[in-house]
Design a protein around this motif. Structure first.
Motif, PDB file in Angstrom:
ATOM      1  N   ILE A  20       0.776  -1.374  -0.028  1.00 56.37           N
ATOM      2  CA  ILE A  20       0.098  -0.062  -0.096  1.00 56.37           C
ATOM      3  C   ILE A  20       0.674   1.373   0.088  1.00 56.37           C
ATOM      4  O   ILE A  20       0.666   2.043  -0.977  1.00 56.37           O
ATOM      5  CB  ILE A  20      -0.932  -0.072   1.218  1.00 56.37           C
ATOM      6  N   PRO A  21       1.746   1.452   0.902  1.00 53.15           N
ATOM      7  CA  PRO A  21       2.381   2.863   0.762  1.00 53.15           C
ATOM      8  C   PRO A  21       3.285   2.804  -0.397  1.00 53.15           C
ATOM      9  O   PRO A  21       3.366   4.117  -0.830  1.00 53.15           O
ATOM     10  CB  PRO A  21       3.163   3.020   2.140  1.00 53.15           C
ATOM     11  N   ASP A  22       3.811   1.694  -0.744  1.00 52.72           N
ATOM     12  CA  ASP A  22       5.067   1.978  -1.655  1.00 52.72           C
ATOM     13  C   ASP A  22       4.394   1.848  -3.149  1.00 52.72           C
ATOM     14  O   ASP A  22       5.165   2.340  -4.278  1.00 52.72           O
ATOM     15  CB  ASP A  22       5.987   0.799  -1.708  1.00 52.72           C
ATOM     16  N   MET A  23       3.230   1.693  -3.526  1.00 45.12           N
ATOM     17  CA  MET A  23       2.566   1.728  -4.668  1.00 45.12           C
ATOM     18  C   MET A  23       2.405   3.028  -5.293  1.00 45.12           C
ATOM     19  O   MET A  23       1.978   3.088  -6.264  1.00 45.12           O
ATOM     20  CB  MET A  23       1.437   0.865  -4.810  1.00 45.12           C
ATOM     21  N   GLY A  91       6.426  12.979   4.489  1.00 42.39           N
ATOM     22  CA  GLY A  91       5.727  14.121   4.964  1.00 42.39           C
ATOM     23  C   GLY A  91       6.511  15.263   4.445  1.00 42.39           C
ATOM     24  O   GLY A  91       5.937  16.400   4.456  1.00 42.39           O
ATOM     25  N   PHE A  92       7.633  15.425   4.517  1.00 45.58           N
ATOM     26  CA  PHE A  92       8.416  16.565   4.062  1.00 45.58           C
ATOM     27  C   PHE A  92       8.125  17.023   2.560  1.00 45.58           C
ATOM     28  O   PHE A  92       7.661  18.114   2.252  1.00 45.58           O
ATOM     29  CB  PHE A  92       9.968  16.454   4.096  1.00 45.58           C
ATOM     30  N   ALA A  93       7.958  16.020   1.651  1.00 45.50           N
ATOM     31  CA  ALA A  93       7.814  16.263   0.372  1.00 45.50           C
ATOM     32  C   ALA A  93       6.167  16.858   0.246  1.00 45.50           C
ATOM     33  O   ALA A  93       5.969  17.521  -0.707  1.00 45.50           O
ATOM     34  CB  ALA A  93       7.676  15.074  -0.444  1.00 45.50           C
ATOM     35  N   ALA A  94       5.241  16.003   0.933  1.00 45.47           N
ATOM     36  CA  ALA A  94       3.827  16.667   1.068  1.00 45.47           C
ATOM     37  C   ALA A  94       3.675  18.017   1.371  1.00 45.47           C
ATOM     38  O   ALA A  94       2.861  18.943   0.773  1.00 45.47           O
ATOM     39  CB  ALA A  94       3.054  15.875   1.896  1.00 45.47           C
ATOM     40  N   PHE A  95       4.698  18.483   2.506  1.00 40.82           N
ATOM     41  CA  PHE A  95       4.634  19.855   2.914  1.00 40.82           C
ATOM     42  C   PHE A  95       5.308  20.810   1.691  1.00 40.82           C
ATOM     43  O   PHE A  95       4.626  21.872   1.372  1.00 40.82           O
ATOM     44  CB  PHE A  95       5.447  20.080   4.064  1.00 40.82           C
ATOM     45  N   LEU A  96       6.338  20.303   1.320  1.00 43.05           N
ATOM     46  CA  LEU A  96       6.887  21.288   0.089  1.00 43.05           C
ATOM     47  C   LEU A  96       5.853  21.137  -1.084  1.00 43.05           C
ATOM     48  O   LEU A  96       5.673  22.507  -1.683  1.00 43.05           O
ATOM     49  CB  LEU A  96       8.316  20.542  -0.592  1.00 43.05           C
ATOM     50  N   TYR A  97       5.240  20.175  -1.425  1.00 41.40           N
ATOM     51  CA  TYR A  97       4.326  20.430  -2.510  1.00 41.40           C
ATOM     52  C   TYR A  97       3.280  21.088  -2.096  1.00 41.40           C
ATOM     53  O   TYR A  97       2.458  22.002  -2.934  1.00 41.40           O
ATOM     54  CB  TYR A  97       3.969  18.976  -3.129  1.00 41.40           C
ATOM     55  N   LEU A  98       2.718  21.000  -0.955  1.00 37.91           N
ATOM     56  CA  LEU A  98       1.510  21.892  -0.607  1.00 37.91           C
ATOM     57  C   LEU A  98       1.822  23.570  -0.651  1.00 37.91           C
ATOM     58  O   LEU A  98       1.221  24.295  -1.102  1.00 37.91           O
ATOM     59  CB  LEU A  98       0.947  21.544   0.761  1.00 37.91           C
ATOM     60  N   SER A  99       3.153  23.750  -0.382  1.00 39.17           N
ATOM     61  CA  SER A  99       3.421  25.218  -0.318  1.00 39.17           C
ATOM     62  C   SER A  99       3.692  25.671  -1.671  1.00 39.17           C
ATOM     63  O   SER A  99       3.369  26.838  -2.245  1.00 39.17           O
ATOM     64  CB  SER A  99       4.906  25.446   0.339  1.00 39.17           C
ATOM     65  N   SER A 100       4.387  24.901  -2.720  1.00 39.90           N
ATOM     66  CA  SER A 100       4.392  25.271  -4.094  1.00 39.90           C
ATOM     67  C   SER A 100       2.934  25.271  -4.572  1.00 39.90           C
ATOM     68  O   SER A 100       2.730  26.074  -5.692  1.00 39.90           O
ATOM     69  CB  SER A 100       5.240  24.272  -4.802  1.00 39.90           C
ATOM     70  N   SER A 101       1.963  24.054  -4.369  1.00 36.89           N
ATOM     71  CA  SER A 101       0.755  24.174  -4.912  1.00 36.89           C
ATOM     72  C   SER A 101      -0.144  25.375  -4.564  1.00 36.89           C
ATOM     73  O   SER A 101      -0.531  26.119  -5.628  1.00 36.89           O
ATOM     74  CB  SER A 101       0.105  22.959  -4.469  1.00 36.89           C
ATOM     75  N   VAL A 102      -0.030  26.080  -3.556  1.00 37.73           N
ATOM     76  CA  VAL A 102      -0.727  27.341  -3.158  1.00 37.73           C
ATOM     77  C   VAL A 102      -0.062  28.592  -3.973  1.00 37.73           C
ATOM     78  O   VAL A 102      -0.731  29.173  -4.212  1.00 37.73           O
ATOM     79  CB  VAL A 102      -0.715  27.439  -1.526  1.00 37.73           C
ATOM     80  N   LEU A 103       1.241  28.348  -4.012  1.00 36.24           N
ATOM     81  CA  LEU A 103       1.837  29.719  -4.711  1.00 36.24           C
ATOM     82  C   LEU A 103       1.526  29.474  -6.131  1.00 36.24           C
ATOM     83  O   LEU A 103       1.296  30.598  -6.864  1.00 36.24           O
ATOM     84  CB  LEU A 103       3.424  29.279  -4.437  1.00 36.24           C
ATOM     85  N   LEU A 104       1.534  28.238  -6.655  1.00 35.97           N
ATOM     86  CA  LEU A 104       1.049  28.099  -8.261  1.00 35.97           C
ATOM     87  C   LEU A 104      -0.459  28.700  -8.338  1.00 35.97           C
ATOM     88  O   LEU A 104      -0.602  29.205  -9.449  1.00 35.97           O
ATOM     89  CB  LEU A 104       1.431  26.753  -8.550  1.00 35.97           C
ATOM     90  N   PHE A 143       0.777  13.109   0.516  1.00 35.92           N
ATOM     91  CA  PHE A 143       0.331  13.075   1.907  1.00 35.92           C
ATOM     92  C   PHE A 143      -0.442  11.647   2.185  1.00 35.92           C
ATOM     93  O   PHE A 143      -0.024  11.254   3.473  1.00 35.92           O
ATOM     94  CB  PHE A 143      -0.857  14.218   2.058  1.00 35.92           C
ATOM     95  N   ILE A 144      -1.132  11.164   1.207  1.00 40.52           N
ATOM     96  CA  ILE A 144      -1.412   9.611   1.531  1.00 40.52           C
ATOM     97  C   ILE A 144      -0.340   8.640   1.759  1.00 40.52           C
ATOM     98  O   ILE A 144      -0.358   7.834   2.861  1.00 40.52           O
ATOM     99  CB  ILE A 144      -2.347   9.245   0.334  1.00 40.52           C
ATOM    100  N   HIS A 145       0.558   8.715   1.041  1.00 33.81           N
ATOM    101  CA  HIS A 145       2.012   8.150   1.123  1.00 33.81           C
ATOM    102  C   HIS A 145       2.553   8.135   2.510  1.00 33.81           C
ATOM    103  O   HIS A 145       2.846   7.066   3.152  1.00 33.81           O
ATOM    104  CB  HIS A 145       2.882   8.269  -0.008  1.00 33.81           C
ATOM    105  N   ALA A 146       2.379   9.107   2.933  1.00 30.34           N
ATOM    106  CA  ALA A 146       3.067   9.585   4.265  1.00 30.34           C
ATOM    107  C   ALA A 146       2.197   9.107   5.598  1.00 30.34           C
ATOM    108  O   ALA A 146       2.723   8.558   6.312  1.00 30.34           O
ATOM    109  CB  ALA A 146       3.239  11.361   4.383  1.00 30.34           C
ATOM    110  N   ILE A 147       0.840   9.200   5.420  1.00 36.07           N
ATOM    111  CA  ILE A 147       0.032   8.522   6.300  1.00 36.07           C
ATOM    112  C   ILE A 147       0.379   6.962   6.381  1.00 36.07           C
ATOM    113  O   ILE A 147       0.378   6.492   7.386  1.00 36.07           O
ATOM    114  CB  ILE A 147      -1.529   8.790   5.944  1.00 36.07           C
ATOM    115  N   PHE A 148       0.359   6.369   5.137  1.00 32.20           N
ATOM    116  CA  PHE A 148       0.452   4.914   5.333  1.00 32.20           C
ATOM    117  C   PHE A 148       1.898   4.399   5.665  1.00 32.20           C
ATOM    118  O   PHE A 148       2.111   3.503   6.486  1.00 32.20           O
ATOM    119  CB  PHE A 148       0.269   3.980   4.069  1.00 32.20           C
ATOM    120  N   SER A 149       2.879   5.250   5.432  1.00 26.55           N
ATOM    121  CA  SER A 149       4.194   5.141   5.806  1.00 26.55           C
ATOM    122  C   SER A 149       4.169   5.172   7.437  1.00 26.55           C
ATOM    123  O   SER A 149       5.013   4.505   8.221  1.00 26.55           O
ATOM    124  CB  SER A 149       5.356   6.019   5.245  1.00 26.55           C
TER     125      SER A 149
END
Length: 156
Positions: A20-23, A91-104, A143-149
């Motif tokens: 599940i998390p790795d797929m 978790g760190f990647a989800a945070f980075l992507y959230l910040s860049s998504s909001v800016l975009l 984010f989902i990957h971080a939750i399952f991890s």
């Protein structure tokens, strides 16, 4: 001894395509690559936020690919703590992507008025909208990957 038993639960080889998390590795790479390509091919009006989006998409793409190769080759079997590191990275990647998504999204909203004034920029506006959608979807995947991890890490 519990650490050795825990290491057996981390997949390697083609097993990462079935757990599940790795797929989520492949969709993260695909949609992150789409964000990268779409932002790279748009007309850059405010260079600073778009530069941050490019940095995040390229950084996460490269690091996720490296992470995928480590898990596929079984490099995580040589030392402990990989379940925690997997959770931490995603978790760190989800945070980075959230910040860049909001800016975009902010840049795209402000770009709408410019596209209405200059119709030749309408194509870039649509590409920015696509990049925003893919960026938020990639954020959700990380984010989902971080939750399952985190669940896998707690199971150790």
């Amino acid at each position: 001894m519990a650490n050795t038993a825990g290491m057996e639960r981390l997949p390697s080889g083609l097993g990462i395509c079935t757990t599940i998390p790795d797929m989520f590795y492949i969709p993260e790479l695909v949609f992150g690559g789409l964000v990268w390509c779409l932002v790279a091919s748009t007309y850059v009006v405010p260079a600073n936020p778009q530069g941050w989006v490019m940095f995040v998409s390229v950084f996460c793409f490269v690091m996720t690919f490296i992470w995928l190769v480590v898990f596929t080759c079984g490099g995580h079997r040589n030392s402990g703590g990989w379940a925690a590191a997997d959770f931490g990275y995603h978790g760190f990647a989800a945070f980075l992507y959230l910040s860049s998504s909001v800016l975009l999204a902010t840049v795209t909203i402000s770009y709408a008025t410019l596209a209405n004034i200059q119709p030749q920029l309408w194509k870039y506006y649509k590409m920015n909208i696509s990049a925003v959608v893919f960026s938020f979807f990639t954020t959700l995947l990380y984010f989902i990957h971080a939750i399952f991890s985190a669940n896998r890490w707690k199971a150790f």
